[in-house]
Design an enzyme around this catalytic site. Structure first.
Site, PDB file in Angstrom:
ATOM      1  N   VAL A  71       0.717  -1.135   0.043  1.00  0.00           N
ATOM      2  CA  VAL A  71      -0.123  -0.096  -0.093  1.00  0.00           C
ATOM      3  C   VAL A  71       0.763   1.273   0.096  1.00  0.00           C
ATOM      4  O   VAL A  71       1.984   1.204   0.610  1.00  0.00           O
ATOM      5  CB  VAL A  71      -1.046   0.149   1.106  1.00  0.00           C
ATOM      6  N   CYS A  72       0.245   2.264  -0.564  1.00  0.00           N
ATOM      7  CA  CYS A  72       0.955   3.392  -0.556  1.00  0.00           C
ATOM      8  C   CYS A  72       0.025   4.566  -0.401  1.00  0.00           C
ATOM      9  O   CYS A  72      -1.196   4.329  -0.168  1.00  0.00           O
ATOM     10  CB  CYS A  72       2.091   4.088  -1.732  1.00  0.00           C
ATOM     11  N   ALA A  73       0.074   5.844  -0.550  1.00  0.00           N
ATOM     12  CA  ALA A  73      -0.733   6.669  -0.558  1.00  0.00           C
ATOM     13  C   ALA A  73      -2.085   6.901  -1.688  1.00  0.00           C
ATOM     14  O   ALA A  73      -2.963   7.034  -1.384  1.00  0.00           O
ATOM     15  CB  ALA A  73      -0.126   8.206  -0.652  1.00  0.00           C
ATOM     16  N   MET A 128      -4.275   4.511   0.493  1.00  0.00           N
ATOM     17  CA  MET A 128      -4.633   4.793   1.593  1.00  0.00           C
ATOM     18  C   MET A 128      -5.805   5.940   1.322  1.00  0.00           C
ATOM     19  O   MET A 128      -6.634   5.778   2.123  1.00  0.00           O
ATOM     20  CB  MET A 128      -3.659   5.475   2.490  1.00  0.00           C
TER      21      MET A 128
END
Lengths: 378, 75
Positions: free
Chosen positions: A73-75, A102
């Site tokens: 996961v990242c932004a 996210m």
């Protein structure tokens, strides 16, 4: 080479609710990770910023499991796809990335049925896992009342549409400071009534219906009774809802493992007495068998087996530390000193909810980013 | 300040701004300055964290008309 599997926020929510093991590789920068992350009882999580992995993932391979799925996961998603592809090349089998990152996680609402009503009908908890916020839809004979609606109103609209439900009432238990309310927008869309406690609405710029003690709301063919109970302390207007003589929707006043904080409008000192009175007098007079349904959870340990959040009121009197501070001065100290940091942009969020600010969609999203900090842990 | 090289990553989402910054940095020698232009909001905290972790110096970070402008000196 096999392709990286996309995993949606909905799939991730189901995975966590079903308590399946999961390994999250969070590739955001360390500050973002420290402030807010994916949590679950069976979630193992590891953080390495994507920019430390540009030359390869060999440095972290030993940290990753081969016996459970790995989700990167990242932004927003770009970097997570990049890293997930590197992991696949490096030989990892079960790798996916979180679609929308996210940002999507913060906005996903997952409806969970939490109970039946006496004369037919149901109550659903809309779980916003990413922020630890809950809103509620009470359904009776194809009519619905929604409590503390989130900004993502399409989730309620789609749910109602699927079951041919008409949304009649939108209720906010208080003027929210941690998230932007969807109540007013949704009321406008479905031609329903938006209710707000008048003491929290003194500065609002729009017309609303007063949510006041004594004015019961009834709807649906079997007449679900919603009784507002004035319960100030988190805000001056905070109002608890007693639904169907069985469910107590406590808003931001009482949670499962903690209590609300009385300082989100800079008025901690003023409202401590109100909060004390609500928790230690008003609530004590209620039936201990009531099912408490709060507007927040702070910790995944609060989740029930089915992924929902609820507790018997009498049990909370026994085990919630915030309800067991005998000394008033100690209580005052607990809820007004050493509080956790204020939620992101809480002041602006209040202005938006009062109609005094109208930011663009991406600004609203930005305001709501990050963790929720509405609770005080005793 | 003499700008030795410019990376224009406007309109690109992460990880590209940092991928390209890193590549450009490899072509500079210690003390030289790289200018990076980006529009991705995440590039601001990420570039600051990246320069810190790689031993370069972020001399300047500003925003003009929705474009982030970074000046990074090679360490």
């Amino acid at each position: 080479m096999t392709k990286v599997n996309p995993a949606t926020a909905a799939q991730l929510a189901h995975h966590i609710i079903e308590n399946k093991p999961l390994f999250v590789l969070d590739v955001r920068n360390e500050d973002d990770f420290a402030s807010w992350k994916i949590e679950g009882r069976q979630v193992e999580i590891f953080n390495t910023p994507y920019f430390d992995l540009l030359d390869g993932v060999e440095s972290i391979l030993s940290q990753l499991p081969d016996d459970k799925p790995v989700i990167v996961v990242c932004a927003k998603e770009g970097s997570s796809i990049f890293v997930a592809e590197l992991l696949l090349k490096a030989g990892l089998k079960d790798v996916s990335y979180l679609v929308g990152g996210m940002k999507a996680w913060s906005e996903h609402l997952e409806p969970i049925k939490v109970g039946d009503l006496q004369n037919g009908g149901e109550i659903y908890q809309f779980m916003r896992m990413g922020k630890g916020c809950m809103s509620y839809m009470i359904v009776s004979e194809k009519a619905a009342l929604i409590v503390d609606a989130a900004r993502m109103v399409s989730a309620y609209e789609e749910f109602a549409h699927r079951s041919d439900i008409t949304i009649k009432y939108l209720v906010d238990t208080h003027l929210h400071a941690d998230h932007i309310s969807g109540g007013r927008e949704l009321a406008h869309k479905v031609n329903g009534a938006y209710l707000l406690p008048p003491r929290d609405a003194e500065e609002v710029t729009f017309d609303y219906h007063a949510l006041e003690e004594g004015n019961e709301l009834t709807f649906g063919g079997t007449t679900v009774k919603v009784v507002p109970i004035y319960s100030p302390g988190h805000t001056i207007g905070s109002t608890t809802l007693l639904v169907d003589d069985k469910y107590l929707l406590t808003g931001d006043i009482l949670f499962v493992e903690s209590i609300g904080r009385p300082d989100l409008a800079g008025k901690a000192e003023d409202w401590v007495g109100d909060l004390r009175n609500t928790l230690y007098s008003t609530y004590r007079e209620l039936d201990e068998d009531l099912v408490v349904l709060p507007a927040h959870f702070a910790n995944v340990s609060e989740l029930n087996e089915d992924g929902s959040i609820s507790a018997r009121l009498g049990d909370l009197f026994k085990r919630n530390a915030g309800l067991n501070v005998a000394n008033e001065a100690t209580f005052r100290e607990l809820v007004s000193i050493n509080l956790p940091p204020q939620p992101n942009a809480y002041h602006e969020i209040r202005l938006v909810n009062m109609g005094l600010l109208s930011p663009a969609e991406d600004e609203k999203r930005e305001m709501e980013m990050g963790p929720n900090r509405c609770a005080v842990h005793g | 300040m003499i700008i030795k090289k410019v990376v224009d990553a406007k309109g690109q989402a992460c990880p590209m701004p940092i991928v390209r910054t890193k590549k450009a940095m490899n072509e500079l020698i210690t003390g030289e300055v790289l200018q990076v232009l980006a529009t991705d909001k995440g590039s601001k905290p990420d570039l600051a964290a990246w320069t810190k972790s790689t031993g370069h110096t972020l001399l300047e970070s500003k925003e003009e008309n929705g474009v982030f402008i970074f000046m990074i000196q090679k360490g």
